[in-house]
Design a protein around this motif. Structure first.
Motif, PDB file in Angstrom:
ATOM      1  N   SER A 137       4.588  60.595  90.806  1.00 50.28           N
ATOM      2  CA  SER A 137       3.729  59.510  90.482  1.00 50.28           C
ATOM      3  C   SER A 137       3.927  58.724  89.212  1.00 50.28           C
ATOM      4  CB  SER A 137       2.134  60.178  90.123  1.00 50.28           C
ATOM      5  OG  SER A 137       1.373  58.942  89.831  1.00 50.28           O
ATOM      6  N   GLU A 138       3.645  57.489  89.155  1.00 55.50           N
ATOM      7  CA  GLU A 138       3.783  56.718  87.824  1.00 55.50           C
ATOM      8  C   GLU A 138       2.649  56.984  86.983  1.00 55.50           C
ATOM      9  OE1 GLU A 138       1.979  54.692  91.273  1.00 55.50           O
ATOM     10  OE2 GLU A 138       3.959  55.310  90.905  1.00 55.50           O
ATOM     11  N   ASN A 139       1.808  57.826  87.161  1.00 53.75           N
ATOM     12  CA  ASN A 139       0.523  58.232  86.196  1.00 53.75           C
ATOM     13  C   ASN A 139       0.940  59.549  85.615  1.00 53.75           C
ATOM     14  OD1 ASN A 139      -2.186  59.371  85.668  1.00 53.75           O
ATOM     15  ND2 ASN A 139      -2.647  57.190  85.691  1.00 53.75           N
ATOM     16  N   VAL A 140       0.874  59.473  84.398  1.00 55.48           N
ATOM     17  CA  VAL A 140       1.116  60.978  83.582  1.00 55.48           C
ATOM     18  C   VAL A 140       0.191  62.054  84.125  1.00 55.48           C
ATOM     19  CG1 VAL A 140       1.196  62.060  81.615  1.00 55.48           C
ATOM     20  CG2 VAL A 140       2.491  60.112  81.767  1.00 55.48           C
ATOM     21  N   ALA A 141      -1.238  61.572  84.190  1.00 55.73           N
ATOM     22  CA  ALA A 141      -2.194  62.557  84.626  1.00 55.73           C
ATOM     23  C   ALA A 141      -2.173  63.201  86.177  1.00 55.73           C
ATOM     24  CB  ALA A 141      -3.581  61.970  84.480  1.00 55.73           C
ATOM     25  N   ASP A 142      -1.615  62.309  86.783  1.00 56.64           N
ATOM     26  CA  ASP A 142      -1.424  62.667  88.257  1.00 56.64           C
ATOM     27  C   ASP A 142      -0.224  63.759  88.377  1.00 56.64           C
ATOM     28  OD1 ASP A 142      -3.457  61.522  89.425  1.00 56.64           O
ATOM     29  OD2 ASP A 142      -2.263  59.799  90.379  1.00 56.64           O
ATOM     30  N   ILE A 143       0.959  63.312  87.443  1.00 54.06           N
ATOM     31  CA  ILE A 143       2.001  63.981  87.560  1.00 54.06           C
ATOM     32  C   ILE A 143       1.758  65.501  87.121  1.00 54.06           C
ATOM     33  CG2 ILE A 143       4.447  64.478  86.309  1.00 54.06           C
ATOM     34  CD1 ILE A 143       4.476  61.421  86.096  1.00 54.06           C
ATOM     35  N   HIS A 144       0.807  65.610  85.915  1.00 53.59           N
ATOM     36  CA  HIS A 144       0.524  66.878  85.421  1.00 53.59           C
ATOM     37  C   HIS A 144      -0.416  67.757  86.540  1.00 53.59           C
ATOM     38  CE1 HIS A 144      -2.169  69.488  83.237  1.00 53.59           C
ATOM     39  NE2 HIS A 144      -1.222  69.754  82.255  1.00 53.59           N
ATOM     40  N   TRP A 145      -1.281  66.895  87.113  1.00 55.34           N
ATOM     41  CA  TRP A 145      -1.877  67.651  88.083  1.00 55.34           C
ATOM     42  C   TRP A 145      -1.021  68.399  89.375  1.00 55.34           C
ATOM     43  CZ3 TRP A 145      -2.348  66.622  93.602  1.00 55.34           C
ATOM     44  CH2 TRP A 145      -3.112  67.405  94.093  1.00 55.34           C
ATOM     45  N   ALA A 146      -0.324  67.329  89.836  1.00 50.63           N
ATOM     46  CA  ALA A 146       0.628  68.009  91.041  1.00 50.63           C
ATOM     47  C   ALA A 146       1.520  68.928  90.564  1.00 50.63           C
ATOM     48  CB  ALA A 146       1.406  66.634  91.498  1.00 50.63           C
ATOM     49  N   LEU A 147       2.240  68.806  89.208  1.00 49.34           N
ATOM     50  CA  LEU A 147       3.092  70.008  88.848  1.00 49.34           C
ATOM     51  C   LEU A 147       2.229  71.204  88.382  1.00 49.34           C
ATOM     52  CD1 LEU A 147       5.900  67.968  86.875  1.00 49.34           C
ATOM     53  CD2 LEU A 147       5.841  68.893  89.352  1.00 49.34           C
ATOM     54  N   LYS A 148       1.321  70.979  87.896  1.00 46.76           N
ATOM     55  CA  LYS A 148       0.528  72.192  87.509  1.00 46.76           C
ATOM     56  C   LYS A 148      -0.143  72.895  88.923  1.00 46.76           C
ATOM     57  CE  LYS A 148      -3.714  73.607  85.269  1.00 46.76           C
ATOM     58  NZ  LYS A 148      -5.076  73.371  84.221  1.00 46.76           N
ATOM     59  N   THR A 149      -0.389  72.268  89.786  1.00 44.33           N
ATOM     60  CA  THR A 149      -0.768  72.788  91.222  1.00 44.33           C
ATOM     61  C   THR A 149       0.253  73.646  92.115  1.00 44.33           C
ATOM     62  OG1 THR A 149      -2.547  71.187  91.671  1.00 44.33           O
ATOM     63  CG2 THR A 149      -1.561  72.079  93.642  1.00 44.33           C
ATOM     64  N   LEU A 150       1.558  72.925  91.942  1.00 47.52           N
ATOM     65  CA  LEU A 150       2.550  73.643  92.712  1.00 47.52           C
ATOM     66  C   LEU A 150       3.296  74.892  91.852  1.00 47.52           C
ATOM     67  CD1 LEU A 150       4.517  70.295  93.851  1.00 47.52           C
ATOM     68  CD2 LEU A 150       3.057  71.836  95.157  1.00 47.52           C
ATOM     69  N   ALA A 151       3.117  74.788  90.232  1.00 47.21           N
ATOM     70  CA  ALA A 151       3.644  75.787  89.668  1.00 47.21           C
ATOM     71  C   ALA A 151       2.539  77.128  89.865  1.00 47.21           C
ATOM     72  CB  ALA A 151       3.679  75.340  88.175  1.00 47.21           C
ATOM     73  N   SER A 152       1.591  76.849  90.061  1.00 45.34           N
ATOM     74  CA  SER A 152       0.657  78.080  90.224  1.00 45.34           C
ATOM     75  C   SER A 152       0.793  78.602  91.387  1.00 45.34           C
ATOM     76  CB  SER A 152      -0.975  77.420  90.073  1.00 45.34           C
ATOM     77  OG  SER A 152      -1.405  76.744  91.440  1.00 45.34           O
ATOM     78  N   ARG A 153       1.324  77.759  92.205  1.00 43.22           N
ATOM     79  CA  ARG A 153       1.809  78.671  93.917  1.00 43.22           C
ATOM     80  C   ARG A 153       3.233  79.151  94.039  1.00 43.22           C
ATOM     81  NH1 ARG A 153      -1.279  73.654  97.128  1.00 43.22           N
ATOM     82  NH2 ARG A 153      -3.294  74.008  96.211  1.00 43.22           N
ATOM     83  N   PHE A 154       4.110  78.608  93.417  1.00 46.59           N
ATOM     84  CA  PHE A 154       5.723  78.913  93.836  1.00 46.59           C
ATOM     85  C   PHE A 154       6.053  79.718  92.530  1.00 46.59           C
ATOM     86  CE2 PHE A 154       4.755  75.457  96.496  1.00 46.59           C
ATOM     87  CZ  PHE A 154       5.677  75.672  97.721  1.00 46.59           C
ATOM     88  N   ARG A 155       7.026  80.527  92.741  1.00 46.30           N
ATOM     89  CA  ARG A 155       7.691  81.454  91.737  1.00 46.30           C
ATOM     90  C   ARG A 155       8.179  80.835  90.701  1.00 46.30           C
ATOM     91  NH1 ARG A 155       9.768  86.687  91.769  1.00 46.30           N
ATOM     92  NH2 ARG A 155      10.436  86.928  89.375  1.00 46.30           N
ATOM     93  N   LYS A 156       8.907  79.609  91.105  1.00 48.15           N
ATOM     94  CA  LYS A 156       9.461  78.932  89.920  1.00 48.15           C
ATOM     95  C   LYS A 156       9.477  77.414  90.555  1.00 48.15           C
ATOM     96  CE  LYS A 156      12.758  80.227  87.554  1.00 48.15           C
ATOM     97  NZ  LYS A 156      12.175  80.366  85.997  1.00 48.15           N
ATOM     98  N   VAL A 157       9.126  76.251  89.733  1.00 45.75           N
ATOM     99  CA  VAL A 157       9.022  75.101  89.973  1.00 45.75           C
ATOM    100  C   VAL A 157      10.198  74.142  89.006  1.00 45.75           C
ATOM    101  CG1 VAL A 157       8.035  72.731  90.036  1.00 45.75           C
ATOM    102  CG2 VAL A 157       6.901  74.868  90.884  1.00 45.75           C
ATOM    103  N   VAL A 158      11.022  73.421  89.778  1.00 44.72           N
ATOM    104  CA  VAL A 158      12.174  72.871  89.159  1.00 44.72           C
ATOM    105  C   VAL A 158      12.014  71.500  89.353  1.00 44.72           C
ATOM    106  CG1 VAL A 158      14.594  72.392  88.846  1.00 44.72           C
ATOM    107  CG2 VAL A 158      13.787  74.751  89.408  1.00 44.72           C
ATOM    108  N   TRP A 159      11.905  70.476  88.311  1.00 41.52           N
ATOM    109  CA  TRP A 159      11.297  69.021  88.558  1.00 41.52           C
ATOM    110  C   TRP A 159      12.643  68.273  87.697  1.00 41.52           C
ATOM    111  CZ3 TRP A 159      10.581  66.010  84.044  1.00 41.52           C
ATOM    112  CH2 TRP A 159      10.116  64.788  84.411  1.00 41.52           C
ATOM    113  N   THR A 160      12.922  66.981  88.404  1.00 43.10           N
ATOM    114  CA  THR A 160      13.821  66.084  87.843  1.00 43.10           C
ATOM    115  C   THR A 160      12.820  64.572  87.915  1.00 43.10           C
ATOM    116  OG1 THR A 160      15.984  64.954  87.384  1.00 43.10           O
ATOM    117  CG2 THR A 160      15.204  65.351  89.487  1.00 43.10           C
ATOM    118  N   PRO A 161      13.080  63.871  86.917  1.00 44.89           N
ATOM    119  CA  PRO A 161      12.296  62.554  87.115  1.00 44.89           C
ATOM    120  C   PRO A 161      12.749  61.684  88.057  1.00 44.89           C
ATOM    121  CG  PRO A 161      13.550  62.603  85.093  1.00 44.89           C
ATOM    122  CD  PRO A 161      13.718  63.671  85.744  1.00 44.89           C
ATOM    123  N   GLY A 162      11.861  60.739  88.612  1.00 44.09           N
ATOM    124  CA  GLY A 162      12.270  59.655  89.442  1.00 44.09           C
ATOM    125  C   GLY A 162      12.002  58.337  88.789  1.00 44.09           C
TER     126      GLY A 162
END
Length: 286
Positions: free
Chosen positions: A47-72
């Motif tokens: 997303s281009e919105n920091v609050a949305d980025i936080h929500w999405a990565l927090k959601t995914l990190a709570s489900r997957f063993r590890k989440v790896v992110w790089t910015p677009g």
């Protein structure tokens, strides 16, 4: 480098979630691993919105063993509708710190090693940007390329929203990132394969199918054209083009893993938001 517990799970990937669209946000809400050992690579443009980025990565990190992110590029926009007004490097560093609080791996962290099926491989999230070296046919300089693009009306919003501060230009920032990343990749053990995760492809060939070829200027740099050979790449994972597919280049697998905008994914036969399996690899094109 850190390592997995080993022995199970899948290395999965997705990009270009663009969760400002309610349909895409719903896709993230439904994403889940198939096993407790699954990792997820997120190759930018959440997303281009920091609050949305936080929500999405927090959601995914709570489900997957590890989440790896790089910015677009969208994460790096200083968008007028975002309450976070940081620009350039300061914005990127803010996102890195946010990810660390969520236990999400970033390009600034040690490269984790996937020891599950298909491993061991070093997982290297890259933040490289672009330097306008993917020029349109007949153009010899960035200035000529931009003039041509403006003439066609195909101009990336980065020109207005992605600021390189404190670097003078985006290409200066790109070259600094390439130099530092190249140093880190060269320091990896010579017998350890890699999965390179970048928002943009490391070679120009995936842009050959763009409907508007002038958009390639905002899609990478020629400085990385040999990295898939130099760094023992098992798979090169990218997004940005919104053309999800598997291609092979000089014997190396390139995986475009984007979701894209609803108007794009509605036209595809495959269901949207399907996580792409990177390792263990299986040809799913049939």
């Amino acid at each position: 480098m850190t390592s997995t517990a080993g022995g199970a799970g899948q290395l999965l990937a997705i990009s270009d979630l663009h969760i400002g669209y309610p349909e895409n946000r719903a896709l993230v809400e439904s994403m889940a691993p198939e096993t407790d050992e699954d990792w997820l690579l997120v190759a930018g443009d959440v997303s281009e919105n920091v609050a949305d980025i936080h929500w999405a990565l927090k959601t995914l990190a709570s489900r997957f063993r590890k989440v790896v992110w790089t910015p677009g590029n969208h994460e790096l926009w200083t968008h007028p509708k975002d309450t976070v007004t940081l620009r350039g490097v300061a914005r990127y560093e803010h996102l890195v710190e946010m990810c660390r609080q969520l236990d999400v791996v970033t390009p600034e962290d040690p490269y984790p090693v996937w020891d599950g099926p298909g491993g061991p491989v070093a997982i290297a999230p890259l933040f490289l940007l672009y330097d306008y070296s993917f020029l349109p046919a007949g153009c010899a300089t960035k200035e000529e390329g931009l003039e041509y693009a403006h003439g066609t009306g195909v101009v990336c919003n980065d020109e207005y929203l992605l600021h390189p501060d404190p670097y003078p230009t985006r290409e200066d920032w790109c070259r600094a990132r390439v130099a530092e990343t190249e140093r880190r990749l060269a320091a990896l053990p010579e017998d350890l394969p890699t999965v390179l995760v970048n928002h943009y492809p490391l070679d120009r060939h995936p842009t050959d199918v763009l409907w508007y070829p002038e958009f390639a200027m905002w899609c990478g740099t020629r400085l990385t054209a040999d990295w898939h050979r130099r760094f023992r790449v098992a798979a090169m994972v990218y997004g940005h083009l919104h053309i999800p597919r598997t291609t092979w280049h000089e014997g190396v697998r390139f995986e475009e893993v984007s979701v894209g905008y609803p108007r794009e994914w509605r036209k595809r036969p495959q269901p949207p938001g399907r996580l792409r399996r990177i390792l263990p690899w299986k040809d799913e094109s049939a």
